[in-house]
Design an enzyme around this catalytic site. Structure first.
Site, PDB file in Angstrom:
ATOM      1  N   CYS A   1       0.869  -1.173   0.000  1.00  0.00           N
ATOM      2  CA  CYS A   1       0.000   0.000   0.000  1.00  0.00           C
ATOM      3  C   CYS A   1       0.907   1.224   0.000  1.00  0.00           C
ATOM      4  CB  CYS A   1      -0.953  -0.021   1.189  1.00  0.00           C
ATOM      5  SG  CYS A   1      -0.120  -0.115   2.799  1.00  0.00           S
TER       6      CYS A   1
ATOM      7  N   HIS B   1      33.236  -4.107  17.360  1.00  0.00           N
ATOM      8  CA  HIS B   1      33.293  -4.805  16.078  1.00  0.00           C
ATOM      9  C   HIS B   1      34.486  -5.760  16.099  1.00  0.00           C
ATOM     10  CE1 HIS B   1      33.669  -5.502  11.760  1.00  0.00           C
ATOM     11  NE2 HIS B   1      32.459  -4.976  11.608  1.00  0.00           N
TER      12      HIS B   1
END
Length: 649
Positions: free
Chosen positions: A26, A553
């Site tokens: 939509c 990380h």
């Protein structure tokens, strides 16, 4: 993330393309019909960059994307091959779920594909009416005639358009739906009623109907089917069943042309003889009944519609009212339902403005700006899911404001005459075709102004914007005191500038330091919430209780290991205390794979603070002081290997 990458990630998280029966979109959402919703990783999807939120309603798995959903949908369809997927896949699942879920799924599946062009046609009709009301055009000029034809064509030939989408939804051949719809609006049949009727059926009743033609001796009650909705939907449902029946018995050698031939010969006459008249009468009764209920108390009806419309939208229940509203416009020429909810988007936008002006949270301010702009144009999902609903009270305040706006609309008796634009583009939809800008039109203006102001005022003063922060907002607020972040690893200190990955080395991801680990354990450098845990387990995002966003990380390019040699002991969303084990990894095996294990520890929201200083020691143990964060009111602290621990909060 690119649209292609986002689409691929979404498909993966909903359980892969093999778990998808169908998908369409939509204005702001990808609407999946999944074979098994339990296979979808909803929490990961909600936290995926580019996804606003996820809703499960009406038998659909809805991924809220925002304004660029068409581009993402194209990539999803291309990757999954859904553009060529036959709609009977959906039909196989249609018997699942309760009646309400099936009904909402049915209606949204039929109307959603044409929603954009439906709104476009309505906007053109609305602005044409506005230009006539302002005297800029005359209804006899060529400019008006062409603009009117452009805007009116879709509505006049709506049975043709809905024939395509309905047949696709019911699992039939869409082009058969087009032919059936075209037959209903065939212009030559409209001239038949100009003469004298052969006879009259149901004389003296509400259903009295003159008969002008017969089909094989059977009387045909001719109706006006242009702009109609219900007859073609029912006819398409019947046609899909008939087509499947013929497909089972017709030999394959002639099936290509004989099945559609037989289907049309059965369905079109049957539609004119029975389906069309009954559906038209039913449509008229539904329209009259809706208006009768509304007229019992337009003010109360407006208040209820306005106040609960946004709740309906959240759960996808608004699709149950949309076809009723369209039917009213086509059968009665006007509809009070869509008028009653028009102020809701402006109330929501006013509430977002209240949050924007009131909040002390910088990230929330940043999110509020685009949500406010989208809201002005009638797209409120970013405002609802990103701003007001997580805060709770602002959403309630917007509903109250929308209810009052709806009550004002009911008081003025405002109705909508076309399925027009959204937000500020919707005003022309309320111009009376004959009376122009009458009192009812100015009533919608008053209602929108009141709802917008109330949404802002109620949220600003009573929305608890700064008192009731959600965990997300708390994690992004600026710490008021200096904070020391501990080392999450044991190892050697490496200046960030010496890390081989330039993204880290240049500070593009944020400021910080790196550790070359000698032990394959990552522990929490502070108490807080695990806001990110990559599927590959190589990167962890943690937000401390003081509002410091920390990215750890492990290694360089280790994302390519796809989680191999990593073991996570937490999941995204977990609360942890400083020193808790987060992830374990095998240093030697990662090196054997050819990857570095140097681990950047980054403060990604360092700009929220006055300064950042890193330890000067050469080696650290896990939980040793690593980075000192200074808030604006802090006195600068000299950090050395001797005094770093002394500044810890």
């Amino acid at each position: 993330m690119s649209h292609h990458a986002l689409a691929r990630k979404i498909l993966d998280l909903v359980g892969g393309k093999e778990n998808v029966n169908s998908v369409f979109h939509c204005i702001t959402r990808l609407r999946f019909k999944l074979k098994d919703e339990s296979k979808a990783k909803t929490d990961e999807l909600k936290n995926l960059d580019g996804v606003v939120t996820v809703r499960q309603s009406g038998g659909q798995y809805q991924v809220v994307i925002g304004n660029h959903v068409p581009e993402v949908y194209k990539e999803v369809a291309a990757i999954g091959g859904f553009s060529t997927k036959q709609s009977q896949d959906v039909n196989e699942e249609e018997d699942k779920g309760n009646f309400l879920s099936r009904f909402i799924d049915l209606i949204s599946g039929i109307f959603t594909p044409i929603l954009g062009v439906l709104v476009a046609a309505g906007m053109i009709k609305g602005f044409t009416a506005l230009f006539i009301a302002l005297g800029w055009l005359t209804n006899t000029g060529g400019t008006y005639q062409i603009l009117n034809a452009t805007g009116d064509a879709l509505f006049y030939f709506l049975p043709v358009i809905l024939g395509y989408t309905a047949m696709k939804k019911f699992g039939g051949t869409p082009f058969l739906g087009i032919v059936i719809g075209s037959a209903l609006v065939y212009p030559a049949l409209s001239t038949v009623t100009a003469g004298e009727p052969l006879y009259t059926l149901f004389a003296g009743t509400l259903f009295e109907s003159p008969v002008f033609i017969e089909f094989l001796g059977i009387p045909v009650i001719l109706m006006t089917y242009s702009s109609s909705v219900v007859p073609i939907i029912i006819a398409s449902f019947f046609a899909a069943k008939v087509e499947r029946g013929f497909a089972k018995v017709v030999p394959s050698v002639v099936k290509t042309f004989l099945v559609p031939t037989l289907t049309l010969l059965v369905v079109v006459p049957f539609t004119f003889i029975l389906i069309g008249p009954i559906a038209t009468w039913a449509s008229n009764m539904v329209g009259a009944g809706t208006v009768w209920v509304y007229d019992l108390s337009p003010i109360i009806a407006g208040v209820l519609l306005g106040a609960f419309w946004q709740v309906f939208v959240i759960f996808g229940l608004h699709w149950g009212l949309v076809p009723v509203a369209i039917n009213n416009m086509m059968t009665l020429g006007a509809d009070p339902i869509l008028a009653g909810i028009f102020a809701a988007s402006f109330a929501q936008t006013g509430a977002v403005l209240g949050v924007w002006m009131k909040t002390r949270n910088q990230k929330l301010k940043t999110l509020s700006a685009p949500a406010f702009i989208s809201g002005l144009f009638g797209v409120t999902e970013p405002a609802i899911y990103g701003i007001t609903l997580p805060k709770k009270k602002p959403f309630v305040m917007s509903c109250i404001a929308a209810g009052i706006g709806g009550g004002i609309i009911g008081f003025f008796g405002t109705k909508t005459y076309i399925m027009g634009g959204l937000g500020v583009f919707g005003f022309p939809s309320y111009i009376h075709p004959e009376e122009g800008m009458n009192t009812a039109f100015w009533g919608i203006i008053v209602a929108v102004i009141v709802a917008s102001i109330l949404g802002f005022v109620l949220t600003y003063f009573f929305g608890g914007v700064n008192k009731e922060e959600t965990p997300l907002e708390k994690t992004n607020s600026t710490a008021k005191k200096g904070v020391t972040i501990d080392s999450p690893l044991k190892g050697q200190i490496v200046p960030l500038s010496e890390v081989s990955d330039k993204v880290f080395a240049t500070g593009a991801m944020g400021k910080g330091i790196a550790v070359l680990p000698t032990e394959g354990r990552v522990v929490a450098p502070a108490s807080g919430v695990v806001t990110t845990l990559f599927k590959t387990k190589h990167a962890i995002g943690l937000t401390s209780d003081e509002g410091v966003d920390i990215l750890m990380h492990v290694g360089i390019d280790t994302v390519q290991l796809d989680g191999k040699h990593f073991t996570a002991h937490i999941k995204q969303g977990d609360r942890v205390n400083a020193g808790d084990l987060l992830v374990e990894f095998d240093i030697e095996k990662i090196k054997e794979e050819g990857y570095e294990v140097v681990t950047p520890v980054i403060i990604t929201n360092h700009s929220n603070f006055a300064g950042l200083e890193v330890t000067k020691v050469k080696a650290v143990n896990a939980n040793d002081p690593l980075i000192n964060i200074k808030a604006s009111e802090d006195t600068p602290v000299e950090v050395s290997e001797n005094n770093l621990a002394d500044v810890r909060v």
